[in-house]
Design an enzyme around this catalytic site. Structure first.
Site, PDB file in Angstrom:
ATOM      1  N   HIS A 207       0.859  -1.192   0.000  1.00 19.01           N
ATOM      2  CA  HIS A 207       0.000   0.000   0.000  1.00 19.01           C
ATOM      3  C   HIS A 207       0.890   1.235   0.000  1.00 19.01           C
ATOM      4  O   HIS A 207       1.094   1.867   1.036  1.00 19.01           O
ATOM      5  CB  HIS A 207      -0.920  -0.023   1.224  1.00 19.01           C
ATOM      6  CG  HIS A 207      -1.984   1.036   1.196  1.00 19.01           C
ATOM      7  ND1 HIS A 207      -3.187   0.896   1.856  1.00 19.01           N
ATOM      8  CD2 HIS A 207      -2.028   2.254   0.613  1.00 19.01           C
ATOM      9  CE1 HIS A 207      -3.921   1.996   1.668  1.00 19.01           C
ATOM     10  NE2 HIS A 207      -3.227   2.826   0.930  1.00 19.01           N
TER      11      HIS A 207
ATOM     12  N   HIS B 200       5.986   4.182   4.123  1.00 16.31           N
ATOM     13  CA  HIS B 200       6.464   2.790   4.185  1.00 16.31           C
ATOM     14  C   HIS B 200       6.829   2.300   2.784  1.00 16.31           C
ATOM     15  O   HIS B 200       7.897   2.658   2.298  1.00 16.31           O
ATOM     16  CB  HIS B 200       5.473   1.866   4.901  1.00 16.31           C
ATOM     17  CG  HIS B 200       4.021   2.178   4.703  1.00 16.31           C
ATOM     18  ND1 HIS B 200       3.416   2.198   3.469  1.00 16.31           N
ATOM     19  CD2 HIS B 200       3.047   2.477   5.604  1.00 16.31           C
ATOM     20  CE1 HIS B 200       2.139   2.481   3.617  1.00 16.31           C
ATOM     21  NE2 HIS B 200       1.882   2.666   4.894  1.00 16.31           N
TER      22      HIS B 200
ATOM     23  N   GLU C   2      -2.646  -1.622  -3.108  1.00 17.20           N
ATOM     24  CA  GLU C   2      -3.714  -0.824  -2.519  1.00 17.20           C
ATOM     25  C   GLU C   2      -3.382   0.660  -2.657  1.00 17.20           C
ATOM     26  O   GLU C   2      -2.211   1.039  -2.692  1.00 17.20           O
ATOM     27  CB  GLU C   2      -3.866  -1.155  -1.035  1.00 17.20           C
ATOM     28  CG  GLU C   2      -4.204  -2.599  -0.749  1.00 17.20           C
ATOM     29  CD  GLU C   2      -4.341  -2.887   0.739  1.00 17.20           C
ATOM     30  OE1 GLU C   2      -4.958  -3.906   1.081  1.00 17.20           O
ATOM     31  OE2 GLU C   2      -3.814  -2.098   1.552  1.00 17.20           O
TER      32      GLU C   2
ATOM     33  N   HIS D 107      -7.847  -5.903   7.717  1.00 18.06           N
ATOM     34  CA  HIS D 107      -7.556  -4.873   8.714  1.00 18.06           C
ATOM     35  C   HIS D 107      -7.723  -5.434  10.114  1.00 18.06           C
ATOM     36  O   HIS D 107      -8.819  -5.798  10.527  1.00 18.06           O
ATOM     37  CB  HIS D 107      -8.423  -3.614   8.554  1.00 18.06           C
ATOM     38  CG  HIS D 107      -7.705  -2.382   9.051  1.00 18.06           C
ATOM     39  ND1 HIS D 107      -6.851  -1.651   8.261  1.00 18.06           N
ATOM     40  CD2 HIS D 107      -7.663  -1.801  10.261  1.00 18.06           C
ATOM     41  CE1 HIS D 107      -6.346  -0.647   8.946  1.00 18.06           C
ATOM     42  NE2 HIS D 107      -6.812  -0.724  10.177  1.00 18.06           N
TER      43      HIS D 107
ATOM     44  N   HIS E 282      -0.161  -6.073   9.684  1.00 20.04           N
ATOM     45  CA  HIS E 282       0.317  -5.556  10.970  1.00 20.04           C
ATOM     46  C   HIS E 282       0.468  -6.670  12.016  1.00 20.04           C
ATOM     47  O   HIS E 282       1.534  -6.841  12.618  1.00 20.04           O
ATOM     48  CB  HIS E 282      -0.631  -4.477  11.484  1.00 20.04           C
ATOM     49  CG  HIS E 282      -0.197  -3.845  12.765  1.00 20.04           C
ATOM     50  ND1 HIS E 282       0.770  -2.865  12.812  1.00 20.04           N
ATOM     51  CD2 HIS E 282      -0.577  -4.071  14.045  1.00 20.04           C
ATOM     52  CE1 HIS E 282       0.955  -2.506  14.080  1.00 20.04           C
ATOM     53  NE2 HIS E 282       0.156  -3.222  14.843  1.00 20.04           N
TER      54      HIS E 282
END
Length: 247
Positions: free
Chosen positions: A43, A50, A71, A199, A223
């Site tokens: 993303h 990042h 993304e 997510h 994550h």
């Protein structure tokens, strides 16, 4: 089986915090692929916090037989070396492009599209992305009334934003949030759409979601997976998620 796409943004966060090239994004992707994941998700954002555009190009030689999911916000302008989402997709031809209504001020993606507001702006962009040979997925809230509109706009999939479900699960009261995800998945299925989810999914809450939506096509997890890998190792953590999806 539901596919696992590993989001490697957090590897780039660690690298960027120090400078240089360690930990190496391509090496991390290679380890995830060797462990059996079906896809790699990135993303890139205009502020380059990042993953950067050059990382995406570096990943391409590694991905034979592995899906690349890019993304991003299709409305965000080019900035610095970030060429804009459509230009990046045109140059890299990923398997899937997931459109997300995020902005630089957001720490992370925290809501899906409002298609009553953005639908007609998205329509030509979806068509353009598909002309580059990629599948298009729209990031949507669980409980959104706009799911049927996704198909009307021409996209092939939705990605259910599972942040509220994950938060409710952690608090021990996830029935309503899970039910909203199930209703949204059923609405998408009825509209002929594929269903992705992502997510804050982790090894604690993933199986419950998968059992409730057995026709889930893909989960994108970054994550939690990268955090868990600090303790268990990257390959072992990827394989643990794959075992959950098989079960």
């Amino acid at each position: 089986m539901t596919s696992l796409s590993v989001n490697i943004n957090k590897i780039a966060v660690l690298r960027n915090s120090r400078g240089g090239n360690e930990p190496d994004v391509a090496t991390a992707a290679r380890a995830c692929i060797a462990a059996g994941c079906a896809g790699i998700t990135v993303h890139p954002r205009p502020d380059q916090r990042h993953i950067r555009a050059e990382d995406v190009f570096a990943l391409l030689p590694l991905l034979a037989g592995t899906e690349l999911n890019i993304e991003g916000n299709p409305f965000a302008p080019a900035q610095g070396t970030y060429p804009g989402l459509l230009a990046l997709v045109r140059a890299t031809r990923p398997t899937q492009c997931t459109l997300v209504p995020d902005g630089d001020a957001q720490l992370t993606s925290d809501h899906g599209f409002d298609l009553r507001r953005d639908g007609e702006r998205l329509r030509p962009l979806i068509a353009e992305l598909q002309s580059y040979g990629c599948r298009v997925s729209l990031f949507m809230d669980a409980g959104s009334p706009d799911i049927a509109r996704v198909a009307d706009l021409g996209a092939e999939r939705i990605e259910i934003y599972t942040g509220p479900y994950a938060q409710a699960f952690a608090l021990g009261d996830h029935a309503a949030a899970l039910a909203a995800c199930v209703v949204t998945a059923n609405d998408a299925h009825d509209a002929g759409l594929g269903i992705n989810a992502g997510h804050d999914l982790n090894q604690n809450n993933l199986l419950t979601l998968k059992q409730a939506i057995p026709f889930l096509d893909e989960v994108s997890i970054g994550h939690a997976l990268i955090g868990e890998a600090l303790y268990a190792g990257l390959a072992a953590t990827v394989q643990a998620y794959l075992q959950i999806l098989r079960d």
